[in-house]
Design a protein around this motif. Structure first.
Motif, mmCIF file in Angstrom:
data_model
loop_
_atom_site.group_PDB
_atom_site.id
_atom_site.type_symbol
_atom_site.label_atom_id
_atom_site.label_comp_id
_atom_site.label_asym_id
_atom_site.label_seq_id
_atom_site.Cartn_x
_atom_site.Cartn_y
_atom_site.Cartn_z
ATOM 1 N N GLY A 296 39.330 49.860 40.945
ATOM 2 C CA GLY A 296 39.517 48.554 40.915
ATOM 3 C C GLY A 296 40.782 48.403 40.235
ATOM 4 O O GLY A 296 41.592 49.270 39.975
ATOM 5 N N THR A 297 41.063 47.241 39.814
ATOM 6 C CA THR A 297 42.316 46.877 39.241
ATOM 7 C C THR A 297 41.955 46.277 37.842
ATOM 8 O O THR A 297 40.916 45.953 37.361
ATOM 9 N N VAL A 298 42.920 46.082 36.895
ATOM 10 C CA VAL A 298 42.872 45.671 35.463
ATOM 11 C C VAL A 298 43.677 44.196 35.406
ATOM 12 O O VAL A 298 44.729 44.131 35.962
ATOM 13 N N ASP A 299 43.074 43.426 34.897
ATOM 14 C CA ASP A 299 43.768 42.164 34.470
ATOM 15 C C ASP A 299 43.455 41.600 33.418
ATOM 16 O O ASP A 299 42.626 42.045 32.597
ATOM 17 N N SER B 163 49.434 48.200 32.016
ATOM 18 C CA SER B 163 49.786 47.759 33.284
ATOM 19 C C SER B 163 50.951 46.730 33.230
ATOM 20 O O SER B 163 51.554 46.660 34.279
ATOM 21 N N GLU B 164 50.689 45.627 32.677
ATOM 22 C CA GLU B 164 51.723 44.695 32.597
ATOM 23 C C GLU B 164 53.010 45.003 32.098
ATOM 24 O O GLU B 164 53.969 44.812 32.707
ATOM 25 N N LEU B 165 53.220 45.858 31.133
ATOM 26 C CA LEU B 165 54.476 46.642 30.921
ATOM 27 C C LEU B 165 54.962 47.320 32.059
ATOM 28 O O LEU B 165 56.078 47.263 32.263
ATOM 29 N N ILE B 166 54.220 48.131 32.882
ATOM 30 C CA ILE B 166 54.854 48.863 34.003
ATOM 31 C C ILE B 166 55.172 47.997 34.923
ATOM 32 O O ILE B 166 56.408 48.240 35.410
ATOM 33 N N LYS B 167 54.434 46.883 35.320
ATOM 34 C CA LYS B 167 55.099 45.815 36.189
ATOM 35 C C LYS B 167 56.333 45.084 35.543
ATOM 36 O O LYS B 167 57.192 44.946 36.682
ATOM 37 N N SER B 168 56.446 44.798 34.538
ATOM 38 C CA SER B 168 57.564 44.196 33.780
ATOM 39 C C SER B 168 58.783 44.751 33.918
ATOM 40 O O SER B 168 59.943 44.208 34.439
ATOM 41 N N GLN C 91 45.187 51.939 37.877
ATOM 42 C CA GLN C 91 44.621 50.826 38.030
ATOM 43 C C GLN C 91 45.584 49.565 38.306
ATOM 44 O O GLN C 91 45.414 48.438 38.302
ATOM 45 N N THR C 92 46.706 49.865 38.406
ATOM 46 C CA THR C 92 48.020 48.874 38.964
ATOM 47 C C THR C 92 48.331 49.360 40.502
ATOM 48 O O THR C 92 48.957 50.174 40.861
ATOM 49 N N PRO C 93 47.705 48.367 41.357
ATOM 50 C CA PRO C 93 47.931 48.741 42.630
ATOM 51 C C PRO C 93 49.202 48.573 43.215
ATOM 52 O O PRO C 93 49.601 49.327 44.320
ATOM 53 N N GLU C 94 50.150 47.837 42.621
ATOM 54 C CA GLU C 94 51.716 47.808 43.166
ATOM 55 C C GLU C 94 52.246 49.086 43.152
ATOM 56 O O GLU C 94 53.004 49.397 43.906
ATOM 57 N N ILE C 95 51.625 49.993 42.139
ATOM 58 C CA ILE C 95 52.401 51.268 42.001
ATOM 59 C C ILE C 95 52.343 52.043 43.245
ATOM 60 O O ILE C 95 53.360 52.753 43.836
ATOM 61 N N GLY C 96 51.102 51.991 43.787
ATOM 62 C CA GLY C 96 50.847 52.753 44.991
ATOM 63 C C GLY C 96 51.730 52.419 46.500
ATOM 64 O O GLY C 96 51.619 53.103 47.337
#
Length: 264
Positions: A35-38, A54-59, A168-173
């Motif tokens: 799943g994902t995390v939010d 997860s938020e830091l990775i995306k930022s 759990q950060t789907p954007e990475i994949g």
């Protein structure tokens, strides 16, 4: 009994970094993140460790045109830099402890020879008393080696939280980095990770007693093998994380050992 305690303490202080890697791999390998995390994810650890990472990775990825590989590298290096003071303190303490033990060795050998073959309770009690006096004479606390566990204890929740954030950060994949897709396993990257962790182990053996090197040789195999096994079945984002962290540890261990072993 004292010999056994000494062996355990020596093992912990010399190999806390490798033990930390093994614990991290075991904990992350025993569970599958799905799943994902939010912000609404339940659980203390997920909410306060995994979600912020997860938020830091995306930022950070967003700053570099959605470069998630670079984001993972930057965060990994920042984490390692923040943990470095604990590692260096542990390293210095370990080397100082070794020097004190070398000074104490003649007296310890004499004490063991004095009570050799004496197994009665009174002799054991006297031996322990004289051993404590010897520790006091050399201003040494035999339990100080347990402090080597501190960096491992501190870093585990941070590293595990970052691990699950990657999982759990789907954007990475959905992105690639260098020659590989972050969401797919990659054999060349796995090989690099294995080599780096084996090299890190070899560097950790610098200036170690030959007998201790022989006793702990199995550790030089277990850590890289586990890294390889998990990397082959994991998306490449994870061995990227392990590779960068392992390379940082390799350089850090080499430099710190050079500094503290030459320090008088």
């Amino acid at each position: 009994m004292e010999t056994t305690k000494k062996s355990v303490f020596t093992f912990v202080k010399k190999y806390s970094v490798i033990l930390g890697v093994l614990c991290l791999l075991i904990l992350t390998g025993c569970q599958s993140a799905t799943g994902t995390v939010d912000a609404n994810s339940e659980g203390f650890f997920t909410h306060y460790f995994v979600y912020p990472f997860s938020e830091l990775i995306k930022s950070i990825a967003g700053i570099f045109n959605d470069n998630y590989g670079l984001s993972i590298i930057i965060i990994t290096l920042v984490i390692r830099l923040l943990l470095m003071p604990f590692f260096l303190k542990q390293m210095k303490s370990s080397i100082q402890m070794k020097e004190k033990m070398n000074v104490m060795k003649p007296d310890m050998d004499t004490l063991k020879e004095k009570y050799d073959g004496k197994t009665d309770a009174e002799s054991r009690t006297k031996m322990q008393q004289e051993m404590m006096q010897l520790y006091q004479k050399h201003n040494m606390n035999p339990l100080a080696s347990l402090a080597g566990c501190l960096p491992m204890i501190i870093q585990l929740p941070i590293l595990i939280g970052f691990y699950y954030a990657i999982r759990q950060t789907p954007e990475i994949g959905t992105h690639s980095f260098l020659w590989f897709d972050l969401g797919q396993s990659d054999i060349p990257l796995t090989i690099i990770a294995v080599i780096i962790y084996f090299a890190q182990f070899k560097v950790s053996q610098m200036n170690m007693d030959p007998k201790m090197k022989q006793q702990m040789a199995i550790m030089g195999i277990i850590s890289p093998v586990m890294i390889g096994i998990f990397s082959l079945t994991a998306p490449a984002a994870l061995p990227l994380y392990w590779t960068v962290g392992g390379l940082f540890l390799l350089v850090q261990t080499f430099i710190s050992r050079k500094i503290y072993t030459n320090e008088k």
